[in-house]
Design a protein around this motif. Structure first.
Motif, PDB file in Angstrom:
ATOM      1  N   GLY A   1       0.806  -1.540  -0.142  1.00  0.00           N
ATOM      2  CA  GLY A   1      -0.195  -0.126  -0.137  1.00  0.00           C
ATOM      3  C   GLY A   1       0.847   1.026  -0.209  1.00  0.00           C
ATOM      4  O   GLY A   1       1.957   1.175   0.445  1.00  0.00           O
ATOM      5  N   CYS A   2       0.179   2.305   0.082  1.00  0.00           N
ATOM      6  CA  CYS A   2       0.688   3.620   0.241  1.00  0.00           C
ATOM      7  C   CYS A   2      -0.278   4.723   0.672  1.00  0.00           C
ATOM      8  O   CYS A   2      -1.063   4.616   0.558  1.00  0.00           O
ATOM      9  CB  CYS A   2       1.109   3.425  -1.542  1.00  0.00           C
ATOM     10  N   ASN A   3       0.624   5.402   1.029  1.00  0.00           N
ATOM     11  CA  ASN A   3      -0.125   6.954   1.679  1.00  0.00           C
ATOM     12  C   ASN A   3      -0.657   7.771   0.597  1.00  0.00           C
ATOM     13  O   ASN A   3      -1.065   8.886   1.276  1.00  0.00           O
ATOM     14  CB  ASN A   3       0.188   7.326   2.834  1.00  0.00           C
ATOM     15  N   HIS A   4       0.624   7.676  -0.461  1.00  0.00           N
ATOM     16  CA  HIS A   4       0.239   8.663  -1.198  1.00  0.00           C
ATOM     17  C   HIS A   4      -0.887   9.288  -2.265  1.00  0.00           C
ATOM     18  O   HIS A   4      -1.150   7.690  -2.237  1.00  0.00           O
ATOM     19  CB  HIS A   4       2.019   9.105  -2.468  1.00  0.00           C
ATOM     20  N   ARG A   5      -0.926  10.071  -3.119  1.00  0.00           N
ATOM     21  CA  ARG A   5      -2.071  10.381  -3.554  1.00  0.00           C
ATOM     22  C   ARG A   5      -1.496  10.470  -5.255  1.00  0.00           C
ATOM     23  O   ARG A   5      -1.973  12.206  -5.813  1.00  0.00           O
ATOM     24  CB  ARG A   5      -3.622  10.804  -3.083  1.00  0.00           C
ATOM     25  N   CYS A   6      -0.370   9.912  -5.650  1.00  0.00           N
ATOM     26  CA  CYS A   6      -0.421  10.685  -6.984  1.00  0.00           C
ATOM     27  C   CYS A   6      -1.293  10.421  -8.158  1.00  0.00           C
ATOM     28  O   CYS A   6      -1.983   9.712  -8.160  1.00  0.00           O
ATOM     29  CB  CYS A   6       1.336   9.764  -7.925  1.00  0.00           C
ATOM     30  N   THR A   7      -1.287  11.435  -9.041  1.00  0.00           N
ATOM     31  CA  THR A   7      -3.221  11.902  -9.367  1.00  0.00           C
ATOM     32  C   THR A   7      -3.149  11.183 -10.388  1.00  0.00           C
ATOM     33  O   THR A   7      -4.052  10.760 -11.322  1.00  0.00           O
ATOM     34  CB  THR A   7      -3.408  13.114 -10.283  1.00  0.00           C
ATOM     35  N   PHE A   8      -1.880  10.361 -11.351  1.00  0.00           N
ATOM     36  CA  PHE A   8      -1.686   9.394 -12.586  1.00  0.00           C
ATOM     37  C   PHE A   8      -2.088   8.293 -12.086  1.00  0.00           C
ATOM     38  O   PHE A   8      -1.933   7.177 -12.677  1.00  0.00           O
ATOM     39  CB  PHE A   8      -0.618   9.653 -13.696  1.00  0.00           C
ATOM     40  N   CYS A   9      -1.987   7.569 -10.240  1.00  0.00           N
ATOM     41  CA  CYS A   9      -1.996   6.570 -10.187  1.00  0.00           C
ATOM     42  C   CYS A   9      -2.962   5.800  -8.704  1.00  0.00           C
ATOM     43  O   CYS A   9      -3.875   6.371  -8.173  1.00  0.00           O
ATOM     44  CB  CYS A   9      -0.881   6.378  -9.189  1.00  0.00           C
ATOM     45  N   ILE A  10      -3.465   4.855  -9.449  1.00  0.00           N
ATOM     46  CA  ILE A  10      -4.172   4.138  -8.966  1.00  0.00           C
ATOM     47  C   ILE A  10      -4.316   2.601  -7.428  1.00  0.00           C
ATOM     48  O   ILE A  10      -5.370   2.590  -7.231  1.00  0.00           O
ATOM     49  CB  ILE A  10      -5.962   3.404  -9.724  1.00  0.00           C
ATOM     50  N   ILE A  11      -3.025   3.305  -7.361  1.00  0.00           N
ATOM     51  CA  ILE A  11      -2.565   1.961  -7.074  1.00  0.00           C
ATOM     52  C   ILE A  11      -3.303   1.930  -5.136  1.00  0.00           C
ATOM     53  O   ILE A  11      -3.863   1.498  -4.591  1.00  0.00           O
ATOM     54  CB  ILE A  11      -1.684   1.815  -6.643  1.00  0.00           C
ATOM     55  N   PRO A  12      -2.987   3.182  -4.059  1.00  0.00           N
ATOM     56  CA  PRO A  12      -3.617   3.456  -3.333  1.00  0.00           C
ATOM     57  C   PRO A  12      -5.239   2.723  -3.062  1.00  0.00           C
ATOM     58  O   PRO A  12      -5.936   1.949  -2.333  1.00  0.00           O
ATOM     59  CB  PRO A  12      -3.443   5.195  -2.651  1.00  0.00           C
ATOM     60  N   SER A  13      -5.725   3.059  -4.288  1.00  0.00           N
ATOM     61  CA  SER A  13      -7.360   2.770  -4.193  1.00  0.00           C
ATOM     62  C   SER A  13      -7.635   0.874  -4.751  1.00  0.00           C
ATOM     63  O   SER A  13      -8.397   0.137  -3.596  1.00  0.00           O
ATOM     64  CB  SER A  13      -7.963   3.137  -5.283  1.00  0.00           C
TER      65      SER A  13
ATOM     66  N   SER B   1       8.549  -2.393  -2.514  1.00  0.00           N
ATOM     67  CA  SER B   1       7.100  -1.485  -2.428  1.00  0.00           C
ATOM     68  C   SER B   1       6.747  -0.823  -2.682  1.00  0.00           C
ATOM     69  O   SER B   1       7.580  -0.274  -4.066  1.00  0.00           O
ATOM     70  CB  SER B   1       7.637  -0.681  -0.833  1.00  0.00           C
ATOM     71  N   GLN B   2       5.835  -0.716  -2.288  1.00  0.00           N
ATOM     72  CA  GLN B   2       5.436   0.678  -3.528  1.00  0.00           C
ATOM     73  C   GLN B   2       6.375   2.323  -2.893  1.00  0.00           C
ATOM     74  O   GLN B   2       6.620   3.239  -3.975  1.00  0.00           O
ATOM     75  CB  GLN B   2       3.803   0.975  -3.127  1.00  0.00           C
ATOM     76  N   ASP B   3       6.991   3.087  -1.898  1.00  0.00           N
ATOM     77  CA  ASP B   3       7.466   3.534  -1.709  1.00  0.00           C
ATOM     78  C   ASP B   3       8.075   2.726  -0.176  1.00  0.00           C
ATOM     79  O   ASP B   3       8.071   3.324   0.788  1.00  0.00           O
ATOM     80  CB  ASP B   3       6.655   4.781  -0.276  1.00  0.00           C
TER      81      ASP B   3
ATOM     82  N   VAL C   1      12.525   3.899  -4.080  1.00  0.00           N
ATOM     83  CA  VAL C   1      13.168   4.933  -2.969  1.00  0.00           C
ATOM     84  C   VAL C   1      12.601   6.621  -3.310  1.00  0.00           C
ATOM     85  O   VAL C   1      13.663   7.715  -4.196  1.00  0.00           O
ATOM     86  CB  VAL C   1      14.444   4.585  -2.623  1.00  0.00           C
ATOM     87  N   TYR C   2      11.613   6.759  -2.309  1.00  0.00           N
ATOM     88  CA  TYR C   2      11.562   8.536  -3.154  1.00  0.00           C
ATOM     89  C   TYR C   2      12.637   9.633  -2.282  1.00  0.00           C
ATOM     90  O   TYR C   2      12.442   8.833  -0.730  1.00  0.00           O
ATOM     91  CB  TYR C   2      10.026   8.682  -2.135  1.00  0.00           C
ATOM     92  N   PRO C   3      12.427  10.495  -2.374  1.00  0.00           N
ATOM     93  CA  PRO C   3      13.759  11.554  -2.484  1.00  0.00           C
ATOM     94  C   PRO C   3      13.634  11.924  -1.054  1.00  0.00           C
ATOM     95  O   PRO C   3      13.644  13.331  -0.494  1.00  0.00           O
ATOM     96  CB  PRO C   3      14.119  12.396  -3.365  1.00  0.00           C
TER      97      PRO C   3
ATOM     98  N   LYS D   1       1.184  15.421  -7.776  1.00  0.00           N
ATOM     99  CA  LYS D   1       0.951  15.520  -6.487  1.00  0.00           C
ATOM    100  C   LYS D   1       1.766  14.496  -6.890  1.00  0.00           C
ATOM    101  O   LYS D   1       1.759  13.613  -5.337  1.00  0.00           O
ATOM    102  CB  LYS D   1      -0.583  15.271  -5.422  1.00  0.00           C
ATOM    103  N   ARG D   2       3.129  14.591  -6.280  1.00  0.00           N
ATOM    104  CA  ARG D   2       4.277  14.032  -6.308  1.00  0.00           C
ATOM    105  C   ARG D   2       5.361  13.417  -4.372  1.00  0.00           C
ATOM    106  O   ARG D   2       5.665  15.480  -4.871  1.00  0.00           O
ATOM    107  CB  ARG D   2       5.398  13.820  -7.126  1.00  0.00           C
ATOM    108  N   PRO D   3       5.184  12.815  -3.914  1.00  0.00           N
ATOM    109  CA  PRO D   3       5.877  13.152  -2.894  1.00  0.00           C
ATOM    110  C   PRO D   3       6.898  13.201  -3.126  1.00  0.00           C
ATOM    111  O   PRO D   3       8.002  13.564  -3.834  1.00  0.00           O
ATOM    112  CB  PRO D   3       6.047  11.650  -2.650  1.00  0.00           C
ATOM    113  N   ALA D   4       7.441  14.217  -1.664  1.00  0.00           N
ATOM    114  CA  ALA D   4       9.009  14.565  -1.683  1.00  0.00           C
ATOM    115  C   ALA D   4       9.400  15.650  -2.682  1.00  0.00           C
ATOM    116  O   ALA D   4      10.846  15.520  -3.163  1.00  0.00           O
ATOM    117  CB  ALA D   4      10.301  13.303  -1.395  1.00  0.00           C
TER     118      ALA D   4
HETATM  119  S1  SF4 Z   1       2.660   6.237  -8.302  1.00  0.00           S
HETATM  120 FE1  SF4 Z   1       3.712   5.227  -6.275  1.00  0.00          FE
HETATM  121  S2  SF4 Z   1       3.778   7.261  -4.442  1.00  0.00           S
HETATM  122 FE2  SF4 Z   1       2.095   7.659  -6.218  1.00  0.00          FE
HETATM  123  S3  SF4 Z   1       1.117   6.781  -5.074  1.00  0.00           S
HETATM  124 FE3  SF4 Z   1       1.798   5.190  -6.404  1.00  0.00          FE
HETATM  125  S4  SF4 Z   1       1.981   3.305  -5.432  1.00  0.00           S
HETATM  126 FE4  SF4 Z   1       2.055   5.407  -4.261  1.00  0.00          FE
END
Ligand code: SF4
Length: 459
Positions: free
Chosen positions: A161-173, A205-207, A256-258, A294-297
């Motif tokens: 899983g992942c706590n981020h919500r990158c707008t192009f990604c649906i992995i967290p959902s 992992s995802q992150d 690894v996110y920066p 909405k990229r982390p870091a």
């Molecule tokens: S791209 Fe990576 S960091 Fe961003 S929401 Fe998807 S799994 Fe999480």
């Protein structure tokens, strides 16, 4: 003498030699602690351990403590002391375990100390000191599990899983928020893999740099010592694992996110504890696009940090991925990405044209880029990166390096250096490597290169 709070579950007809391992249990404290005890006891029984009613018959003892008031602390410390005196092998869990070094100062000989609600950590320590009893069904599976990868490398997933919500990604959902695996379990799996002949552990992992955030970097246990659920500490512990022939196992960090604390793993790479390789998905260089994504870091000063990382660890290989043609990306913003690549001189780059995924937030962003423009930008980026990659690989000619052999054939061996993750990066062709075996570590001298791969001979 019976152990407090737990009924004896014994198979009288079996001699001790043939009975399953026995765990003694002392349960102190409030109903919440009782429920924690029930969880641990349930797991123990489900895995085939017997619960012993006496210290003498137990192979080890778990003491679930209370730390609410002074008298409870005293009672818990006394119970630990009694278990140590009468049995000798004691794992402490519960509220007193969360109170810093109180337990270790009073009883330095305990095997491990965990806090409350720590069933996984307690089980990891039990497994370490008292291996799981034979189960005719699950024991058909080797300790390292069933793997689809070759025998000499394996992926180790440290969280889901992942706590981020990158707008192009649906992995967290699809997979939910970050859930980190207990650090003792991760280390146990890594140890099983290395014992079974794995030479390279690929941490995924995802992150990866977020590992442990969900459990507030909880302290778990490995080798009887406390170990934080945190990327740096986990990487260092994995880097200490040795293969059966005494070689240090390779540890490669992916995704690894920066975040700022990523700086901490670079010295581990410089010291040779883990591979000098960072797979760090930047996705873009322009701040407006990164914000839209909405990229982390994303606001960390990436170029300055890359420079600093390379000063500390000159052999560092950087791999990254990028999305081109994200909705709204202007020609100038795309060119900023190209300028970034020239400046950053990344070793390995994967790039994709943005494509909408069902359910992704970015789908509703305005100004989607026409596919032909996306493809043209992708081709320009890849051409530029090929030149960079070719130049960087050329600098390796004449150098000697350690590689890990993947395959051997009549024409030689195919191996990978610290710069090459399996499947996604280049390879090292060893022209005189016919006698090698998959999984061998070997020193080679680089003789030639192209845009992605190297050629070498045994040094
Ligand atoms: S791209 Fe990576 S960091 Fe961003 S929401 Fe998807 S799994 Fe999480």
């Amino acid at each position: 003498m019976m152990i407090k709070g737990v009924k004896e579950l014994e198979i009288k007809s079996m001699s001790k030699q043939h009975t399953p391992p026995r765990v003694g249990f002392v349960s102190l404290g409030c109903p919440k602690a009782t429920v924690d005890s029930e969880h641990i006891l349930t797991r123990l029984r489900a895995e085939g351990y017997l619960i012993s009613g006496s210290y003498q018959d137990a192979d080890l003892v778990v003491v679930n403590t209370c730390g609410f008031i002074d008298s409870a602390v005293e009672e818990s410390l006394d119970a630990i002391g009694e278990a140590l005196a009468k049995n000798g092998k004691v794992i402490v869990t519960g509220c007193l375990g969360a109170k810093g070094d109180v337990v270790r100062q009073a009883h330095p000989k305990v095997l491990a100390v965990t806090g409350p609600h720590a069933t996984d950590e307690v089980m990891a320590v039990v497994h370490q000191y008292l291996p799981k009893p034979h189960d005719p069904y699950s024991d058909l599976v080797p300790p390292q599990g069933i793997r689809l990868t070759p025998k000499h490398y394996a992926y180790v997933k440290i969280s889901e899983g992942c706590n981020h919500r990158c707008t192009f990604c649906i992995i967290p959902s699809l997979r939910g928020d970050l859930v980190s695996r207990p650090v003792g379990d991760v280390m146990q799996e890594a140890q099983h893999l290395v014992n079974a002949g794995v030479r390279e552990l690929l941490v995924i992992s995802q992150d990866t740099s977020a590992y442990g955030i969900d459990v507030k970097y909880r302290t778990g246990f490995w080798g009887g010592k406390p170990l934080k659920s945190r990327m740096t500490e986990l990487a260092a512990a994995m880097g200490d694992l040795r293969t059966p022939d005494g070689e240090r196992a390779w540890v490669r960090l992916h995704y690894v996110y920066p975040y700022p604390h990523v700086d901490e793993v670079i010295p581990l790479m410089a010291q040779g504890k883990i591979l000098p390789y960072l797979d760090i998905p930047f996705q873009h260089a322009n701040q407006r696009i990164l914000k839209l994504m909405k990229r982390p870091a994303s606001s960390e000063n990436v170029l300055a940090r890359i420079k600093q990382w390379r000063e500390i660890c000159p052999d560092l290989t950087l791999r990254s991925t990028f999305i081109v043609g994200f909705p709204g990306e202007t020609e100038e913003e795309f060119e900023e990405l190209l300028d970034f690549l020239v400046e950053a001189q990344l070793d390995r780059v994967g790039a994709f044209a943005y494509s909408p995924v069902d359910g992704a937030v970015a789908n509703v962003l305005p100004d989607h880029i026409p596919p032909e423009v996306q493809q043209e930008r992708l081709a320009r980026l890849m051409l530029l990166q090929e030149e960079i990659s070719e130049q960087r690989l050329k600098r390796k000619i004449g150098k000697t390096m350690k590689v890990l052999v993947d395959e051997v054939g009549e024409e030689g061996a195919i191996a990978r250096s610290s710069s090459d993750a399996p499947e996604i990066d280049g390879v090292v062709y060893i022209e005189n490597g016919q006698h090698l075996n998959a999984g061998d570590f070997v020193e080679v001298k680089i003789t030639d290169s192209d845009t992605h791969d190297l050629w070498a001979e045994i040094a």
